[in-house]
Design an enzyme around this catalytic site. Structure first.
Site, PDB file in Angstrom:
ATOM      1  N   LYS A  56      45.839  29.827  39.747  1.00 30.12           N
ATOM      2  CA  LYS A  56      45.494  30.332  41.076  1.00 30.12           C
ATOM      3  C   LYS A  56      45.483  29.181  42.089  1.00 30.12           C
ATOM      4  CE  LYS A  56      42.093  33.415  40.711  1.00 30.12           C
ATOM      5  NZ  LYS A  56      40.735  34.015  40.775  1.00 30.12           N
ATOM      6  N   LYS A  90      35.652  27.933  34.794  1.00 31.62           N
ATOM      7  CA  LYS A  90      34.874  29.164  34.972  1.00 31.62           C
ATOM      8  C   LYS A  90      33.593  29.048  34.171  1.00 31.62           C
ATOM      9  CE  LYS A  90      35.716  33.200  36.957  1.00 31.62           C
ATOM     10  NZ  LYS A  90      36.631  33.312  38.091  1.00 31.62           N
TER      11      LYS A  90
END
Ligand code: GLU
Length: 469
Positions: A89, A101
């Site tokens: 991303k 994450k």
């Protein structure tokens, strides 16, 4: 197929189009660091042991970046999949971070704010102890189940341990504006989703292939999930894009209204009644039947909830021509195959929901510069525009109305610059991905094109370091 396996499948599919050597591809693919932790938190006399994770997928750029999710579904593979997506991303939208994450395995609404604060601060302390967090190391942000409040706790905890770090505010993004956050971050993912859909719809040729006309205006839209991303995607698409929202799917059920649902009214209605059901003029679908909402007649379906919503089971019944992945991983790999064979346009998550991390990048830059965007130039711009208007008035003998003057002679403030930076980022990235698809004739879909775009950019970084000659 698990979510992580789906991401692996997308990687393999894309890797075949890159011509990169196997060792380099493996280096890009693996999760560099996986930290699984258990920590105790005391609530009154009771002690709860909490399971949590932080995964740093790629250190090709620093810091690593990605949200923290509070959900009972959190598991290692899920966090790894989401961290992997973050790397790609960031590369796709040219945000110079590696992917990461975090996840805390709890059901947030079963805890009081005080208990959530304790959990968040303890989780942050664990990350600090292992050097898994820092403005130059790894910078968390909100994700499913977290928001500005949790980010403020993380910032405060970090500051307590690192009072000497003048850049401490850059340790986390998505903070409240009063706590060194940035204007426009809360709406950023939804706004990015809107810019992405609008850009896709602006390519006349692509729309023609789908049997649709150019432009987002008037297109019918169904949204799944009215959380942060879904609600802003909806309100902005409706207000700025003139899209017509005909269906909404939520936990408690689904509604459909052919003449259009005013999404602001619906949000108000849900706040008052606790449900989207029985919204005036709309047809109800019960909780058991709510997923029928994904199959409503519409031009654009926006899944903005969680992963694995469109599967091999329901994919063939999806009527939307465009599926805009506002959530991470809403379509499983087998479902994607069915959708692509049916000629659908899938705007992939790895591009479409990158607005959040893009504005996180702006927030981090703001924190490192210790100054609000626009502070230096706003008045200067305003004075220049006014001077030009005065000249025009003198030359034409006409007077510009106060209303027009206020629009034309306005200096950009922080939220204007954030929106403009986000718009530019989403438009440029869409066209980079689309160009990759056009250039590499064998690529048939935008997700593969997006992954290829990301892999090539990351490979360039490694090549520049001379690691893989
Ligand atoms: N959690 C968001 C995402 O999945 C934002 C991440 C960030 O801002 O770092 O993209």
């Amino acid at each position: 197929m698990s979510f992580y396996e789906s991401v692996q499948h997308y990687f393999d599919k894309a890797a075949a189009h890159t011509g990169l050597q196997a060792g380099l591809l493996e280096k890009i693919n693996v999760c560099n660091a996986v930290y699984k932790m258990y920590f105790p938190v005391k609530f009154g006399k009771e002690v709860k042991v909490i399971e949590a994770y932080r995964v740093q997928h790629s250190h090709h750029r620093s810091p690593t970046k990605g949200g923290i999710r509070f959900s009972n579904h959190v598991n290692q593979e899920e966090v790894m999949a989401l961290a992997t997506l973050m790397t790609y991303k960031c590369a796709i939208v040219n945000v110079p971070f590696g992917g990461a994450k975090g996840g805390v395995k709890i059901t947030p609404w079963q805890y009081t704010p005080g208990q959530l604060e304790k959990i968040t601060r303890r989780y942050t302390t664990e990350l600090i102890r292992r050097k898994f967090i820092g403005p130059a190391i790894d910078v968390p942000a909100p994700d499913y189940g977290t928001g500005p409040r949790e980010m403020a706790w993380i910032y405060d905890t970090y500051r307590t341990f690192h009072g000497e770090d003048i850049d401490a505010a850059g340790v986390v993004t998505g903070k409240p504006v009063t706590q060194s956050g940035i204007r426009g971050r809360t709406e950023a993912t939804g706004r990015g989703v809107y810019y992405g859909i609008r850009e896709a719809c602006n390519h006349e040729k692509d729309m023609k292939k789908l049997g649709l006309s150019k432009g987002i205006a008037g297109k019918t839209m169904v949204i799944q999930g009215l959380g942060n991303v879904g609600s802003y995607s909806g309100t902005i698409s409706q207000e700025e894009g003139d899209a017509k929202i005909v269906g909404v799917v939520e936990f408690e059920g689904a509604i459909y209204k052919e003449s259009g649902i005013d999404i602001n009214e619906l949000l108000k209605f849900r706040k008052e009644t606790g449900s989207i059901l029985n919204f005036p003029g709309a047809k109800n679908f019960s909780q058991e039947d709510r997923n029928k909402g994904l199959e409503f007649e519409c031009d654009i379906l926006v899944p903005a909830a969680l992963e694995n919503q469109i599967t091999a089971e329901n994919a063939s019944r999806i009527k939307a021509k465009i599926i805009a992945e506002a959530a991470n991983g809403p379509i499983t790999a087998p479902a994607e195959k069915i959708l692509l064979e049916a000629g659908k346009l899938i705007i992939p998550d790895v591009y479409l929901n990158a607005g959040g991390v893009t504005v996180s990048y702006f927030e981090w830059l703001k924190n490192l510069s210790h100054m609000r965007f626009g502070r230096m130039e706003k008045r200067f711009q305003q004075n220049q525009f006014n001077a030009v208007l005065r000249q025009v008035e003198e030359m034409t003998g006409k007077t510009v109305s106060i209303r027009d003057r206020n629009i034309i002679a306005r200096g950009a403030d922080e939220v204007d610059l954030v929106r403009s930076g986000l718009e530019e980022t989403m438009i440029t990235a869409y066209n980079e991905v689309r160009d990759t698809k056009k250039r590499k004739k064998k690529i048939e879909d935008l997700r593969t094109a997006a992954f290829v775009t990301a892999l090539l950019k990351i490979a360039d970084d490694y090549n520049a370091m001379g690691i893989f000659p």
